[in-house]
Scaffold this motif. Sequence first.
Motif, PDB file in Angstrom:
ATOM      1  N   THR A  66       0.835  -1.205   0.000  1.00  0.00           N
ATOM      2  CA  THR A  66       0.000   0.000   0.000  1.00  0.00           C
ATOM      3  C   THR A  66       0.868   1.251   0.000  1.00  0.00           C
ATOM      4  O   THR A  66       0.447   2.296  -0.532  1.00  0.00           O
ATOM      5  CB  THR A  66      -0.923   0.023   1.229  1.00  0.00           C
ATOM      6  OG1 THR A  66      -0.118  -0.166   2.403  1.00  0.00           O
ATOM      7  CG2 THR A  66      -2.003  -1.044   1.142  1.00  0.00           C
ATOM      8  N   ARG A  69       1.368   2.482  -3.534  1.00  0.00           N
ATOM      9  CA  ARG A  69       0.198   2.706  -4.371  1.00  0.00           C
ATOM     10  C   ARG A  69       0.401   3.964  -5.222  1.00  0.00           C
ATOM     11  O   ARG A  69       0.631   5.057  -4.711  1.00  0.00           O
ATOM     12  CB  ARG A  69      -1.040   2.897  -3.477  1.00  0.00           C
ATOM     13  CG  ARG A  69      -2.361   2.843  -4.212  1.00  0.00           C
ATOM     14  CD  ARG A  69      -3.528   3.363  -3.374  1.00  0.00           C
ATOM     15  NE  ARG A  69      -3.490   3.025  -1.977  1.00  0.00           N
ATOM     16  CZ  ARG A  69      -4.125   1.992  -1.428  1.00  0.00           C
ATOM     17  NH1 ARG A  69      -4.849   1.189  -2.167  1.00  0.00           N
ATOM     18  NH2 ARG A  69      -4.050   1.782  -0.115  1.00  0.00           N
ATOM     19  N   GLY A  70       0.379   3.794  -6.548  1.00  0.00           N
ATOM     20  CA  GLY A  70       0.552   4.920  -7.448  1.00  0.00           C
ATOM     21  C   GLY A  70       1.986   5.364  -7.636  1.00  0.00           C
ATOM     22  O   GLY A  70       2.251   6.341  -8.339  1.00  0.00           O
ATOM     23  N   ASP A  73       3.438   3.181 -12.329  1.00  0.00           N
ATOM     24  CA  ASP A  73       2.335   2.616 -13.091  1.00  0.00           C
ATOM     25  C   ASP A  73       2.680   2.552 -14.571  1.00  0.00           C
ATOM     26  O   ASP A  73       3.655   3.149 -15.040  1.00  0.00           O
ATOM     27  CB  ASP A  73       1.069   3.472 -12.918  1.00  0.00           C
ATOM     28  CG  ASP A  73       0.586   3.515 -11.479  1.00  0.00           C
ATOM     29  OD1 ASP A  73       0.511   2.447 -10.857  1.00  0.00           O
ATOM     30  OD2 ASP A  73       0.287   4.621 -10.980  1.00  0.00           O
ATOM     31  N   SER A 271      -4.357  -7.058 -11.470  1.00  0.00           N
ATOM     32  CA  SER A 271      -2.910  -6.942 -11.644  1.00  0.00           C
ATOM     33  C   SER A 271      -2.487  -7.477 -13.007  1.00  0.00           C
ATOM     34  O   SER A 271      -1.654  -6.878 -13.697  1.00  0.00           O
ATOM     35  CB  SER A 271      -2.197  -7.699 -10.527  1.00  0.00           C
ATOM     36  OG  SER A 271      -0.803  -7.689 -10.706  1.00  0.00           O
ATOM     37  N   LYS A 274      -3.442  -4.840 -15.554  1.00  0.00           N
ATOM     38  CA  LYS A 274      -2.687  -3.589 -15.458  1.00  0.00           C
ATOM     39  C   LYS A 274      -1.254  -3.748 -15.967  1.00  0.00           C
ATOM     40  O   LYS A 274      -0.698  -2.842 -16.594  1.00  0.00           O
ATOM     41  CB  LYS A 274      -2.685  -3.105 -14.010  1.00  0.00           C
ATOM     42  CG  LYS A 274      -2.029  -1.738 -13.857  1.00  0.00           C
ATOM     43  CD  LYS A 274      -2.075  -1.254 -12.427  1.00  0.00           C
ATOM     44  CE  LYS A 274      -1.396   0.096 -12.351  1.00  0.00           C
ATOM     45  NZ  LYS A 274      -0.458   0.197 -11.252  1.00  0.00           N
ATOM     46  N   ALA A 299      -1.102  -3.545  -3.762  1.00  0.00           N
ATOM     47  CA  ALA A 299      -1.735  -2.283  -4.151  1.00  0.00           C
ATOM     48  C   ALA A 299      -0.872  -1.456  -5.089  1.00  0.00           C
ATOM     49  O   ALA A 299      -1.325  -0.429  -5.593  1.00  0.00           O
ATOM     50  CB  ALA A 299      -2.071  -1.456  -2.906  1.00  0.00           C
ATOM     51  N   ALA A 300       0.358  -1.878  -5.356  1.00  0.00           N
ATOM     52  CA  ALA A 300       1.183  -1.179  -6.341  1.00  0.00           C
ATOM     53  C   ALA A 300       0.837  -1.603  -7.761  1.00  0.00           C
ATOM     54  O   ALA A 300       1.177  -0.916  -8.719  1.00  0.00           O
ATOM     55  CB  ALA A 300       2.665  -1.426  -6.071  1.00  0.00           C
ATOM     56  N   SER A 301       0.156  -2.726  -7.904  1.00  0.00           N
ATOM     57  CA  SER A 301      -0.162  -3.220  -9.247  1.00  0.00           C
ATOM     58  C   SER A 301      -1.656  -3.486  -9.406  1.00  0.00           C
ATOM     59  O   SER A 301      -2.060  -4.282 -10.239  1.00  0.00           O
ATOM     60  CB  SER A 301       0.618  -4.509  -9.543  1.00  0.00           C
ATOM     61  OG  SER A 301       0.239  -5.540  -8.655  1.00  0.00           O
ATOM     62  N   ASN A 302      -2.480  -2.765  -8.616  1.00  0.00           N
ATOM     63  CA  ASN A 302      -3.923  -3.057  -8.703  1.00  0.00           C
ATOM     64  C   ASN A 302      -4.807  -1.850  -8.995  1.00  0.00           C
ATOM     65  O   ASN A 302      -5.521  -1.914 -10.011  1.00  0.00           O
ATOM     66  CB  ASN A 302      -4.391  -3.786  -7.435  1.00  0.00           C
ATOM     67  CG  ASN A 302      -5.818  -4.278  -7.568  1.00  0.00           C
ATOM     68  OD1 ASN A 302      -6.738  -3.520  -7.843  1.00  0.00           O
ATOM     69  ND2 ASN A 302      -6.033  -5.558  -7.392  1.00  0.00           N
ATOM     70  N   ASN A 303      -4.927  -0.813  -8.255  1.00  0.00           N
ATOM     71  CA  ASN A 303      -4.136  -0.304  -7.142  1.00  0.00           C
ATOM     72  C   ASN A 303      -4.911  -0.266  -5.816  1.00  0.00           C
ATOM     73  O   ASN A 303      -4.620   0.564  -4.967  1.00  0.00           O
ATOM     74  CB  ASN A 303      -3.685   1.121  -7.445  1.00  0.00           C
ATOM     75  CG  ASN A 303      -2.586   1.182  -8.501  1.00  0.00           C
ATOM     76  OD1 ASN A 303      -2.269   0.226  -9.188  1.00  0.00           O
ATOM     77  ND2 ASN A 303      -1.996   2.327  -8.644  1.00  0.00           N
TER      78      ASN A 303
END
Length: 429
Positions: A66, A69-70, A73, A271, A274, A299-303
């Motif tokens: 988390t 996150r963002g 990307d 994921s 993305k 959450a880095a690849s979902n996010n």
Amino acid sequence: MSELLVSGGQVLLPDLSVERADVLLDRDRGEIVDVGDVSGGDDELDAGGGLVIPGLVNAHTHVAMTLLRGYADDKPLDAWLQEDIWPVEAELTAEDVRAGATLGLVEMLKSGTTALNDMYFFMPEVVDAVEESGMRARLGYGSITVGRDDDAAREEMRDGLAFAREYDGAADGRIRTAFMPHSLTTVGEAYYREFVPEAREAGVPIHLHANETTDEVDPIVDEHGVRPLKYAADMGLLESEDYLAHGVHLDDGEVDLLAERSAGVVHCPASNMKLASGMAPVQDLLDAGVPVGLGTDGAASNNDLDMFDEMRDAAMLGKLAADDASAVDAETVVEMATRGSAEILGFDSGRIEPDANADLAVIDLDAPHLTPAHDLVSHLVYAARGSDVRHTVADGQVLMRNREVTVFDEQGVRERASERAQALVERTE
């Protein structure tokens, strides 16, 4: 005996029918006592106007991500990992992981998830966060040997096994563990051959990433002359308690191998889309009898960690992959996100019936996007959102009541995570 009555709602039963019913929970044993026209309880949770569902089970994630996150990307997996994620993860501290994990657990509680499977680093911090959260989890240290000399690589694998041995059964049994080598391409063959037997002796399952991209398939075929899952099976992997994440690029033989061995696959559609990894053959896996669960990945690849989003993505992507609008239908996806994921992780959850784990969520149906209520199972997959969850209960304990998380200071969690994330990025740059 201390009991909790979840009253006044409709209940999603194990056969996926919906009936007006109350649910009585034993808070001491963490089990469901009765479902139907029941009364009693020292405490009551109002489910009026809502749908009581089994708690959702996120069967593959990296919860502390988390913090990222963002952060990075719109890149393919290899570039994303090597250029962005691995460099910043090299700067992680135990305090970072605790802050990120706690933030992720709050996010999951607020969207009806009561159990998770997590692979990451500084895992004792995740143990502490999960214990505080009241949730259920299967946890493991993600061992990676590439880029390490032999001594460091063997130490990495020993660390993974030591964690699995030490923490299995923590949090009064809510936490189970697994041996989690990262993948077939990030852990060398010699280390699998040495440490898989030790994991078997320790009695813990094995979880890893496999066949996520063609870059995880082609090198194994080129070097070993066999498909990745045949390579894995030859090293002692893919027993019935084992489960792999992604399984995007599987051929028919690998699907059959998974079915023969009853090894599970955790589908991570958001994921996979993305990162443009591909479309997993989910309907083929289901048709073959392979156990299939659902996970968000990190959450880095979902996010996000919202399993309602994941259910919708699973249904939509499954239809595209099969070129069939009837494939991966709503009922199947609800099963994947509840009982399917729970069984893969070894939890007696994912269904609302007596003696099952008292893990459930209450969905508030009083919303325009959930009106009219032609088919509530359809709504769970195609219309509901994590923000529709009113209450979350795990192990018989109320962890969120009327949208307020009871086990964490949500604002404090968000502030600490933001501070740690900013400092982490500054250290990396």
